[in-house]
Design a protein around this motif. Structure first.
Motif, mmCIF file in Angstrom:
data_model
loop_
_atom_site.group_PDB
_atom_site.id
_atom_site.type_symbol
_atom_site.label_atom_id
_atom_site.label_comp_id
_atom_site.label_asym_id
_atom_site.label_seq_id
_atom_site.Cartn_x
_atom_site.Cartn_y
_atom_site.Cartn_z
ATOM 1 N N GLU A 99 0.832 -1.203 0.000
ATOM 2 C CA GLU A 99 0.000 0.000 0.000
ATOM 3 C C GLU A 99 0.868 1.255 0.000
ATOM 4 N N ILE A 100 1.900 1.282 0.831
ATOM 5 C CA ILE A 100 2.800 2.442 0.879
ATOM 6 C C ILE A 100 3.630 2.514 -0.404
ATOM 7 N N LYS A 101 4.103 1.377 -0.890
ATOM 8 C CA LYS A 101 4.875 1.360 -2.146
ATOM 9 C C LYS A 101 4.084 1.966 -3.292
ATOM 10 N N SER A 102 2.798 1.689 -3.330
ATOM 11 C CA SER A 102 1.968 2.139 -4.449
ATOM 12 C C SER A 102 1.758 3.653 -4.457
ATOM 13 N N LEU A 103 2.110 4.315 -3.368
ATOM 14 C CA LEU A 103 1.884 5.763 -3.263
ATOM 15 C C LEU A 103 3.034 6.583 -3.833
ATOM 16 N N VAL A 104 4.119 5.919 -4.227
ATOM 17 C CA VAL A 104 5.316 6.631 -4.692
ATOM 18 C C VAL A 104 5.600 6.284 -6.142
ATOM 19 N N GLU A 105 5.893 7.305 -6.922
ATOM 20 C CA GLU A 105 6.228 7.166 -8.344
ATOM 21 C C GLU A 105 7.725 7.463 -8.515
ATOM 22 N N PHE A 106 8.474 6.515 -9.046
ATOM 23 C CA PHE A 106 9.925 6.673 -9.193
ATOM 24 C C PHE A 106 10.302 6.958 -10.647
ATOM 25 N N LYS A 107 11.323 7.784 -10.834
ATOM 26 C CA LYS A 107 11.869 7.988 -12.174
ATOM 27 C C LYS A 107 13.328 8.426 -12.086
ATOM 28 N N GLN A 108 14.086 8.139 -13.144
ATOM 29 C CA GLN A 108 15.465 8.598 -13.214
ATOM 30 C C GLN A 108 15.478 10.073 -13.607
ATOM 31 N N HIS A 109 16.343 10.847 -12.962
ATOM 32 C CA HIS A 109 16.422 12.282 -13.247
ATOM 33 C C HIS A 109 17.778 12.813 -12.802
ATOM 34 N N ASN A 110 18.381 13.618 -13.673
ATOM 35 C CA ASN A 110 19.661 14.265 -13.381
ATOM 36 C C ASN A 110 19.369 15.710 -12.983
ATOM 37 N N LEU A 111 19.597 16.049 -11.716
ATOM 38 C CA LEU A 111 19.260 17.370 -11.198
ATOM 39 C C LEU A 111 20.078 18.482 -11.834
ATOM 40 N N LEU A 112 21.228 18.144 -12.395
ATOM 41 C CA LEU A 112 22.100 19.149 -12.981
ATOM 42 C C LEU A 112 21.987 19.232 -14.501
ATOM 43 N N LYS A 113 21.046 18.480 -15.059
ATOM 44 C CA LYS A 113 20.948 18.431 -16.524
ATOM 45 C C LYS A 113 19.511 18.426 -17.042
ATOM 46 N N ASP A 114 18.638 17.652 -16.410
ATOM 47 C CA ASP A 114 17.292 17.443 -16.939
ATOM 48 C C ASP A 114 16.330 18.560 -16.532
ATOM 49 N N PRO A 115 15.265 18.801 -17.334
ATOM 50 C CA PRO A 115 14.237 19.793 -16.969
ATOM 51 C C PRO A 115 13.518 19.387 -15.685
ATOM 52 N N TYR A 116 13.029 20.375 -14.954
ATOM 53 C CA TYR A 116 12.271 20.133 -13.727
ATOM 54 C C TYR A 116 10.784 20.272 -14.010
ATOM 55 N N GLU A 117 9.985 19.388 -13.436
ATOM 56 C CA GLU A 117 8.535 19.556 -13.484
ATOM 57 C C GLU A 117 8.129 20.770 -12.649
ATOM 58 N N LYS A 118 6.876 21.198 -12.793
ATOM 59 C CA LYS A 118 6.376 22.386 -12.096
ATOM 60 C C LYS A 118 5.269 22.015 -11.102
ATOM 61 N N ASN A 119 4.872 23.022 -10.353
ATOM 62 C CA ASN A 119 3.678 22.972 -9.486
ATOM 63 C C ASN A 119 3.783 21.994 -8.321
ATOM 64 N N PHE A 120 4.944 21.966 -7.681
ATOM 65 C CA PHE A 120 5.102 21.155 -6.478
ATOM 66 C C PHE A 120 4.765 21.979 -5.236
ATOM 67 N N ASP A 121 4.044 21.344 -4.309
ATOM 68 C CA ASP A 121 3.756 21.977 -3.023
ATOM 69 C C ASP A 121 4.937 21.836 -2.071
#
Length: 266
Positions: free
Chosen positions: A177-199
């Motif tokens: 149940e807890i595992k299903s609440l998290v979405e994982f993805k690979q992302h390079n913080l120093l290279k890739d675009p950032y998504e928007k609208n985070f609280d």
């Protein structure tokens, strides 16, 4: 291991992985990787790279060493107490469904910690918890959700009993149940675009070897990714000294808020 060898190594690493060591502190990273080269007795950075890249397991171990994947549930419990009792209730007053990013999530302990807290605060609401990391091998471990006793040592006994099952080899598996609440993805913080609208963006114990310029680039990116009033939560040794220049205001120690009337920073 001369300068030319080091520069060629950095070029090869960047081409292979997208990790740009120009954005990391030069002396610290050269010394850290140099220790591996010395132990390998291969004589040069490029010889070491050419060796490890031939072996998937060795290369995965090298990337894990390079990206410093050390984490645990409720790391610095006093700070997560603030998250649970102050930050999340404040954000939930503004939005019943939160959009949260655990940036540099390592083994998954941090986003799963947030999932547990939100499950208890809002049991009937499904929030979005995005967890990202550069290291694909460590993301695979995070998705499995199996942890050692030391990685959950700060967990309250009641939560440990409720959300984990002991495995035959003495480890602890987080429940589905807890595992299903998290979405994982690979992302390079120093290279890739950032998504928007985070609280809420949580970025802790990631920047230890980043240059000041790289940190500013990243924290500015986080600022632009937060909704007005959103919060950035950083590690217990990672105060942002120039937070005002980037547009943040201090909410509490290690918590920075995007003002309600703020605009995008360049």
């Amino acid at each position: 291991m001369d300068d030319k060898d080091w520069e060629l190594f950095k070029k090869k690493l960047n081409e292979k992985t997208g990790i740009d060591l120009q954005l990391y502190k030069e002396q610290q990273m050269r010394r850290r990787i140099g220790n591996l080269v010395t132990r390998s007795e291969l004589g040069s950075f490029t010889a070491y790279f050419n060796d490890v890249v031939k072996d998937k397991t060795k290369f995965a171990d090298f990337i894990e060493y390079l990206t410093i994947n050390v984490s645990e549930f409720f790391r610095n419990p006093d700070k997560f107490d603030i998250v649970e009792k102050e930050i999340l209730p404040m954000l939930l007053k503004k939005s019943p469904k939160l959009n949260i990013w655990s940036a540099g999530c390592s083994i998954g302990a941090e986003p799963y910690t947030l999932a547990i807290i939100l499950k208890e605060l809002t049991p009937n609401v499904r929030h979005r918890i995005l967890a990202s990391d550069l290291d694909v091998e460590i993301l695979a471990k995070a998705k499995k959700g199996i942890y050692t006793d030391s990685e959950i040592k700060a967990m309250r006994p009641d939560r440990k009993a409720k959300y984990f099952t002991k495995t035959p080899d003495g480890k602890f598996a987080i429940n589905q149940e807890i595992k299903s609440l998290v979405e994982f993805k690979q992302h390079n913080l120093l290279k890739d675009p950032y998504e928007k609208n985070f609280d809420l963006i949580v970025n802790r114990n990631v920047v230890i070897y980043f240059t000041d310029e790289a940190k500013t680039q990243m924290y500015t990116g986080f600022f632009n990714s937060l909704v007005p009033g959103g919060i950035l939560f950083v590690g217990a040794t990672e105060s942002i000294l120039n937070y005002r220049q980037m547009g943040y205001q201090s909410y509490k120690a290690f918590f920075y808020q995007k003002p309600e009337n703020s605009s995008i920073k360049k």
